[in-house]
Design an enzyme around this catalytic site. Structure first.
Site, mmCIF file in Angstrom:
data_model
loop_
_atom_site.group_PDB
_atom_site.id
_atom_site.type_symbol
_atom_site.label_atom_id
_atom_site.label_comp_id
_atom_site.label_asym_id
_atom_site.label_seq_id
_atom_site.Cartn_x
_atom_site.Cartn_y
_atom_site.Cartn_z
ATOM 1 N N ASP A 1 0.805 -1.224 0.000
ATOM 2 C CA ASP A 1 0.000 0.000 0.000
ATOM 3 C C ASP A 1 0.840 1.277 0.000
ATOM 4 O O ASP A 1 0.303 2.381 0.186
ATOM 5 C CB ASP A 1 -0.945 0.005 1.202
ATOM 6 C CG ASP A 1 -2.100 -0.960 1.017
ATOM 7 O OD1 ASP A 1 -2.629 -1.033 -0.103
ATOM 8 O OD2 ASP A 1 -2.461 -1.646 1.990
ATOM 9 N N ASP B 1 -6.389 -3.795 -6.134
ATOM 10 C CA ASP B 1 -6.067 -2.489 -5.549
ATOM 11 C C ASP B 1 -4.611 -2.102 -5.826
ATOM 12 O O ASP B 1 -4.251 -0.928 -5.847
ATOM 13 C CB ASP B 1 -6.277 -2.499 -4.032
ATOM 14 C CG ASP B 1 -7.486 -3.287 -3.562
ATOM 15 O OD1 ASP B 1 -7.879 -4.251 -4.241
ATOM 16 O OD2 ASP B 1 -8.023 -2.960 -2.499
HETATM 17 N N1 GLY Z 1 -7.430 -1.221 -0.556
HETATM 18 C C1 GLY Z 1 -8.400 -1.659 0.387
HETATM 19 C C2 GLY Z 1 -9.772 -1.284 0.044
HETATM 20 O O1 GLY Z 1 -10.068 -0.819 -1.045
HETATM 21 O O2 GLY Z 1 -10.624 -1.440 0.905
#
Ligand code: GLY
Length: 436
Positions: free
Chosen positions: A150, A208
């Site tokens: 992330d 993501d």
């Molecule tokens: N990246 C985590 C979400 O979209 O909840």
């Protein structure tokens, strides 16, 4: 740890340039954008001012829900829910909304500072710049993290925007160090960056992760080292091959075996493995639009167009703010996901602007979403909504977490969408690329 020094910014919007003849649904006056930006700015400044110390970021509100509601949405009995479901009710009242604050190592830590930067960019209010710098500095330790993918969200949304509006060489160092740690999670045999270090999977990659690739292009721009861009493109190519179904919806999680074969395709936050989790589709659309812009490669652009067309077709919500999963049963209480709407809007502005005349459909769709999000149905009055800008997002319904609640990333991509749309109306490219 040494913290970066932020210097005085040099660019803020003052007013729209008027109708540039783009033929957009908007008359170019920007009045509604300015009004939304001003309300958001008041709300964010109040929130920032109310947070003491240098360690906590606002993420969302804990929300209540009933198990019957989850059963209805997931269409399976409660006995089959995921083990990790967390009851979020207030311990005493069982029905309550309480703030959720997080530290730098939460995946969302970059969004609140990023929202402050965008609010500053839209309004020019100096107190927003001061708070943006304050909360950006709090993200600094992320640049040493190695245990998550992330990093692009966390450092790109905070320091990336800081650099655009208040450039400094120390920010470049932070971005490159973070990009090195992100690239360190790339496995050449599998051709992808590992997403999570937890869970039952051998080598999980979630859709993501497409959102983290811009950080690698930033590092490429700063250093001139093409390997950052090659890593990003390889990840995007492998994800394109394995995450998508024939109808251009995507799986949330794909796990690879040691030889690089995609051995499991599942969901984590969606309704079921084969459903189209709304935010996952949004990340895919935004991610491929972004890499298309970064590379100029038509294969990425065509892929983004197909995802965008799928989304327009599959999003049946009458006001275009999607249900939390595009395959969720549509009932009166089916939660929306304003965060997915905001990500889609911002991504479609990027995509539409790359397509010339053919892009107008996406720009208009995005503008309609932004206008709806800016209405009283979704945008909170300053002083309410726990200090967040937008209402009605969904974090992870199958986990009973953050259902019909504000989320800091909904606010971030909404404000980014406003900035992008205002730039388009002013005759500019929607995305101002940092580190040029
Ligand atoms: N990246 C985590 C979400 O979209 O909840």
């Amino acid at each position: 740890m040494k913290k970066t020094a932020l210097i005085i910014p040099f660019l803020v919007f003052t007013a729209c340039a008027g109708d540039n003849g783009s033929g957009s649904v908007d008359d170019g006056s920007c009045a509604w954008i300015d009004s939304a930006a001003n309300s958001a700015a008041v709300q964010l400044a109040m929130t920032a001012g109310a947070i003491e110390g240098d360690s906590l970021f606002p993420r969302s509100l804990h929300t209540d829900y009933s198990l019957e509601q989850l059963e209805q949405q997931l269409e399976i009995p409660v006995s089959e829910f995921k083990d990790e479901i967390v009851l979020m009710q207030h311990p005493e009242t069982n029905r309550y909304r309480t703030p959720m604050m997080v530290k730098y190592n939460d995946w969302t830590s970059g969004f609140f500072p990023g929202s402050l930067w965008y609010a500053y960019e839209l309004t020019g209010k100096p107190e927003l710049m001061e708070q943006a710098a304050r909360f950006t500095n709090m993200v600094f330790p992320v640049s040493y993290m190695t245990d998550t993918h992330d990093l692009g969200f966390m450092v790109g949304c905070s320091y990336g925007n800081a650099y655009r509006l208040a450039p400094s060489d120390s920010i470049k160092e932070i971005v490159v160090r973070t990009a090195d740690n992100l690239a360190g999670r790339f496995d050449a045999t599998k051709g992808v960056i590992r997403s999570w270090d937890f869970g039952p999977w051998n080598y999980p990659v979630i859709i993501d992760n497409m959102m983290n690739l811009r950080l690698l292009f930033d590092a490429y721009r700063i250093t001139g080292d093409k390997r950052y861009a090659q890593t990003a493109m390889t990840h995007a190519n492998t994800t394109m091959a394995n995450h998508f179904r024939p109808d251009y919806t995507c799986y949330h999680v794909v796990s690879y075996d040691n030889s690089g074969r995609a051995e499991r395709k599942q969901t984590f936050q969606g309704k079921n493995d084969d459903s189209a989790w709304a935010r996952g589709q949004a990340w895919a659309l935004y991610g491929y639009s972004e890499i298309a812009r970064e590379t100029g490669d038509t294969a990425y652009r065509n892929h983004a167009v197909r995802i965008a067309d799928m989304f327009i077709d599959r999003n049946t919500a009458p006001d275009r703010i999607p249900y939390w999963d595009l395959d969720a049963p549509v009932l009166e209480a089916t939660p929306r996901d304003a965060s997915a709407a905001a990500v889609v809007a911002s991504g479609m502005l990027d995509l539409g602007s790359q397509l010339g005349e053919d892009g107008r459909r996406y720009i208009d769709y995005a503008a309609e979403i932004l206008r709806t999000l800016a209405s009283a149905d979704y945008m909170a009055r300053p002083g309410g909504n726990g200090g967040f800008v937008l209402m009605h997002s969904t974090g992870s319904l199958p986990h009973g977490s953050e259902i019909d609640t504000p989320l800091n990333y909904a606010d971030y991509y909404f404000l980014e969408g406003l900035v992008r749309y205002k730039r388009i109306l002013g005759g500019l490219e929607p995305v101002e690329v940092a580190f040029r």
